[in-house]
Design an enzyme around this catalytic site. Structure first.
Site, PDB file in Angstrom:
ATOM      1  N   LYS A 283      13.802 -10.875  -2.849  1.00  0.00           N
ATOM      2  CA  LYS A 283      13.483 -11.679  -4.044  1.00  0.00           C
ATOM      3  C   LYS A 283      14.781 -12.081  -4.758  1.00  0.00           C
ATOM      4  CE  LYS A 283       8.986  -9.551  -5.063  1.00  0.00           C
ATOM      5  NZ  LYS A 283       8.264  -8.597  -5.933  1.00  0.00           N
TER       6      LYS A 283
ATOM      7  N   GLU B  39       5.053  -1.066   4.808  1.00  0.00           N
ATOM      8  CA  GLU B  39       5.639  -1.098   3.460  1.00  0.00           C
ATOM      9  C   GLU B  39       5.698   0.315   2.874  1.00  0.00           C
ATOM     10  OE1 GLU B  39       3.840  -3.299  -0.060  1.00  0.00           O
ATOM     11  OE2 GLU B  39       5.501  -4.615   0.452  1.00  0.00           O
TER      12      GLU B  39
ATOM     13  N   HIS C  43      -5.516 -10.898  27.473  1.00  0.00           N
ATOM     14  CA  HIS C  43      -5.108 -12.186  28.079  1.00  0.00           C
ATOM     15  C   HIS C  43      -3.861 -12.709  27.394  1.00  0.00           C
ATOM     16  CE1 HIS C  43      -9.023 -12.401  30.151  1.00  0.00           C
ATOM     17  NE2 HIS C  43      -9.434 -11.747  29.084  1.00  0.00           N
TER      18      HIS C  43
HETATM   19  O1  LIG Z   1       0.244  -8.047  -6.805  1.00  0.00           O
HETATM   20  P1  LIG Z   1       1.645  -8.518  -7.026  1.00  0.00           P
HETATM   21  O2  LIG Z   1       2.350  -7.834  -8.137  1.00  0.00           O
HETATM   22  O3  LIG Z   1       1.705 -10.024  -7.132  1.00  0.00           O
HETATM   23  O4  LIG Z   1       2.480  -8.112  -5.713  1.00  0.00           O
HETATM   24  C1  LIG Z   1       2.160  -8.654  -4.459  1.00  0.00           C
HETATM   25  C2  LIG Z   1       3.016  -7.914  -3.438  1.00  0.00           C
HETATM   26  O5  LIG Z   1       4.369  -8.079  -3.857  1.00  0.00           O
HETATM   27  C3  LIG Z   1       5.359  -7.306  -3.211  1.00  0.00           C
HETATM   28  O6  LIG Z   1       5.601  -7.861  -1.963  1.00  0.00           O
HETATM   29  C4  LIG Z   1       4.994  -5.848  -3.032  1.00  0.00           C
HETATM   30  O7  LIG Z   1       5.926  -5.251  -2.147  1.00  0.00           O
HETATM   31  C5  LIG Z   1       3.603  -5.697  -2.462  1.00  0.00           C
HETATM   32  O8  LIG Z   1       3.272  -4.325  -2.407  1.00  0.00           O
HETATM   33  C6  LIG Z   1       2.635  -6.426  -3.367  1.00  0.00           C
HETATM   34  O9  LIG Z   1       1.333  -6.294  -2.852  1.00  0.00           O
END
Ligand SMILES: O=P(O)(O)OC[C@H]1O[C@H](O)[C@H](O)[C@@H](O)[C@@H]1O
Length: 517
Positions: free
Chosen positions: A451, A318, A347
Site C-alpha cells: 500500500k 495471510e 484436465h
Molecule cells: O475490510 P477492509 O478494511 O477494507 O480490508 C480488506 C482487506 O485489506 C487488507 O488486504 C487486509 O490484509 C485484509 O485482511 C482485508 O480483508
C-alpha cells in the site's frame, strides 16, 4: 494405503456426517509424540485466545471470530452484545427488504445486491454466495477491485437490470481501503448520473467511526452494521461481513453459525485423536517440516465449492505467511495454497501433481451426495455422480501410488450448516498451526508495504502530470524535473499515454521514447 491405516487415521463426527481421512499423509505415532509439547501449547494458546487474551500481540488485539457463533463464550457482556445485537438487526433488516418495508426511494422493491469490498470483505461473501446462493432472493454482484473496465462491466450489467432496484453494500472493516472507496465512488457516480440518491440505496458495513462510517452518515445511508476490531478480515465471514449479504440472499444464516459452532465444539476439545482441526495442523506441520515446504492443493469435487481454494488462500496465506515469529526470529513462514475443483483439474494441472514436482499435498473435499433428486444413467448402470466419485477416488489413489500425499475431507452435502463447519475447521487449524510454528496468525504487516509503495507511485504520477508540456520530453528529462528515478517516471508517462492524457512517440528503446501533451 491400508484398511487398517484408514480406520486408524480417520476422525469422524457422525452427528453431522463429517469425516477427515489422514491415512494418506503417512503420519506415524512418533510424529505425534515428537510434537506433543507443541500440541499441548497450541491447545493452551487456543484456550487463552477464546478467553479473551491478547492473541494478536503485534496489534494488541483480542481474536474473537470464534465468539461470533457462540456469544456465550465471549469474555464480557459488552462483547456478547456486540455479537447478538447486530445479528438481530441484520436479520430484521433483511426481512424488511424481503417484505418491502425497506424499499428503493423510487418505488418497487430491491431485487439484487451489489457488494463492494475486497480481501476478507469480499472473499467470504463470494464463497458463501457461490456455495449456497443458487436460488437467492436477491442475487449478489461484486466489485472487488479498482479495475475501471471491471467496474464498467458490472455497473453496465446493473444499469440494464436497474440501479434503482439495486441495493449497494459497501464493506470495509478499516473503512479506508482504496479499492473499495474507488468502487464506491464509481458506483455513486453512476447513481448520481441516473438521478438516483446513492445513500438511499446503500448500506455500510464497517468499523464504527471509520472514514466509511463517516461517509455513510454524511450521505444518509439506509443502514450501517458494525465490524469489531477483534474480528480479522480473513475470519469475518461469520460476522456482519458475511451474514448481511447471506441474509439478503435468503441463506439460512443461523445454520451457517450452527455448523461453525458444532465444529468448534468438537475441535475445542484438547484431545488430539478426535480433534479434526489439530489433526489438520499436525498434518500440515509434518508434511512441510514446519516450514511450509509443500503447497496445499485444494480440490473440492463439487462445483459449488469452487471458491473454497480462493477463500483458503487468504485465510491460510495471510495468516501464516509471516517474516518473523513471535520471538522476532526471521522465519519466512507460510503454506502456499492453490486449487480449483475436481474432476475438472484432472484436465489441467493434475498431470504435474501425478508425475512432476512432488512439492505439494492435496486436500480433497468429497461431497457424498451428487445432487438432490434422481439421476439418469449416462452409460448403462452409471450416473454422473458415479464418475465424480470415481475420479476423486482414482486420483487420490494414483497420487498416493506415486508418493504424493493427500487429506480427504467428507461432508454429506453442501448446506449452510456444512459450509459453516468447514470454515470453522480451517479457521481453527490455522490457529493451531500458527501455535505449532510460533507465529502471530492475526496481523498482516506485509500488505502495508504494497500500500505504501502504491502511495509513492501515485505521488510521483501527480508530480509528472504537473510537469507535462507541449514540448516532447524523455523519461530521463521528466525524472530530472521531478527528482525521481527514470524508470519510475517512465512508467508514470506510459500509464498517462495509455489512458489518454499524453501523446507517446516510440524510439528505439524506452530511453528514446518521448511524451508530450
Ligand atoms: O475490510 P477492509 O478494511 O477494507 O480490508 C480488506 C482487506 O485489506 C487488507 O488486504 C487486509 O490484509 C485484509 O485482511 C482485508 O480483508
Amino acid at each position: 494405503m491400508s484398511w487398517k491405516t484408514y480406520n486408524q487415521r480417520i476422525v469422524r463426527y457422525p452427528e453431522f456426517g463429517f469425516s477427515i481421512d489422514l491415512s494418506l499423509m503417512d503420519l506415524s505415532d512418533s510424529d505425534y509424540d515428537m510434537l506433543s509439547p507443541k500440541i499441548d501449547k497450541a491447545f493452551a494458546d487456543m484456550a487463552a485466545l477464546e478467553s479473551g487474551a491478547i492473541a494478536n500481540p503485534d496489534e494488541q488485539r483480542m481474536v474473537g471470530h470464534y465468539w461470533l457463533r457462540n456469544p456465550s463464550i465471549a469474555p464480557t457482556p459488552e462483547i456478547q452484545r456486540e455479537i447478538t445485537e447486530p445479528l438481530e438487526s441484520l436479520k430484521a433488516f433483511a426481512e424488511q427488504v424481503h417484505t418491502g418495508v425497506v424499499v428503493p426511494p423510487g418505488g418497487g422493491t430491491f431485487e439484487r445486491v451489489l457488494l463492494i469490498g475486497i480481501g476478507g470483505s469480499a472473499l467470504g461473501p463470494q464463497l458463501v454466495s457461490e456455495a449456497l446462493g443458487q436460488n437467492a432472493k436477491l442475487p449478489l454482484f461484486f466489485l472487488d477491485n479498482t479495475d475501471p473496465a471491471g467496474i464498467d462491466h458490472t455497473l453496465g450489467k446493473l444499469a440494464s437490470l436497474g440501479l434503482a432496484t439495486t441495493l449497494v453494500l459497501v464493506i470495509s472493516k478499516s473503512g479506508g481501503t482504496p479499492e473499495t472507496r474507488n468502487g464506491m465512488m464509481e458506483t455513486k457516480a453512476a447513481y448520481d448520473a441516473a438521478g438516483l440518491d446513492f445513500g438511499k440505496h446503500t448500506v455500510a458495513i464497517t468499523g464504527t467511526g471509520s472514514k466509511l462510517d463517516q461517509f455513510a452518515d454524511a450521505h444518509g445511508f439506509i443502514a450501517r452494521f458494525p465490524m469489531e476490531d477483534w474480528v480479522g478480515g480473513r475470519t469475518s465471514v461469520l460476522s456482519t461481513v458475511g451474514l448481511v449479504p447471506a441474509a439478503l440472499q435468503g441463506i439460512q444464516i443461523d445454520e451457517l453459525l450452527s455448523g461453525a459452532a458444532a465444529m468448534d465444539a468438537e475441535t475445542r476439545r484438547a484431545d488430539v485423536s478426535t480433534n479434526a482441526s489439530m489433526q489438520l495442523a499436525i498434518a500440515w506441520y509434518c508434511v512441510g517440516n514446519g516450514k511450509g515446504e509443500k503447497d496445499m492443493v485444494v480440490l473440492p469435487y463439487k462445483d459449488s465449492l469452487v471458491l473454497f481454494s480462493k477463500y483458503l488462500q487468504q485465510l491460510v496465506m495471510e495468516s501464516l505467511g509471516k517474516e518473523k515469529d513471535l520471538d522476532g526470529n526471521t522465519v519466512h513462514q507460510g503454506i502456499a495454497v492453490y486449487g480449483n475443483k475436481g474432476s475438472t483439474d484432472q484436465h489441467a494441472y493434475i498431470q504435474q501433481l501425478r508425475d512432476g514436482l512432488n512439492n505439494f499435498f492435496a486436500t480433497f473435499i468429497e461431497v457424498r451426495q451428487g445432487r438432490s433428486g434422481p439421476s439418469i444413467e449416462v452409460e448403462p448402470g452409471n450416473t454422473s455422480a458415479d464418475f465424480l466419485q470415481g475420479f476423486l477416488r482414482g486420483t487420490r489413489k494414483a497420487l498416493y501410488e506415486s508418493g504424493r500425499k493427500s487429506i480427504t475431507i467428507s461432508i454429506p452435502e453442501v448446506t449452510p450448516f456444512q459450509l459453516g463447519s468447514l470454515i470453522a475447521l480451517f479457521e481453527r487449524a490455522v490457529s493451531f498451526y500458527a501455535s505449532l510454528v510460533h507465529i502471530n496468525a492475526y496481523h498482516q504487516p506485509g500488505v502495508e508495504a504494497g500500500k505504501k509503495a502504491a502511495g509513492v507511485f501515485l505521488n510521483l504520477l501527480n508530480q509528472v502530470r504537473g510537469h507535462l508540456t507541449a514540448d516532447a520530453k524523455t523519461a530521463a528529462e521528466m525524472a530530472y524535473e521531478t527528482d525521481s528515478d527514470p524508470e519510475d517516471a517512465y512508467h508514470c508517462l506510459v500509464h498517462l499515454a495509455n489512458n489518454g492524457e499524453v501523446q507517446m512517440a516510440l524510439g528505439d528503446k524506452p530511453e528514446d521514447d518521448t511524451f508530450q501533451l
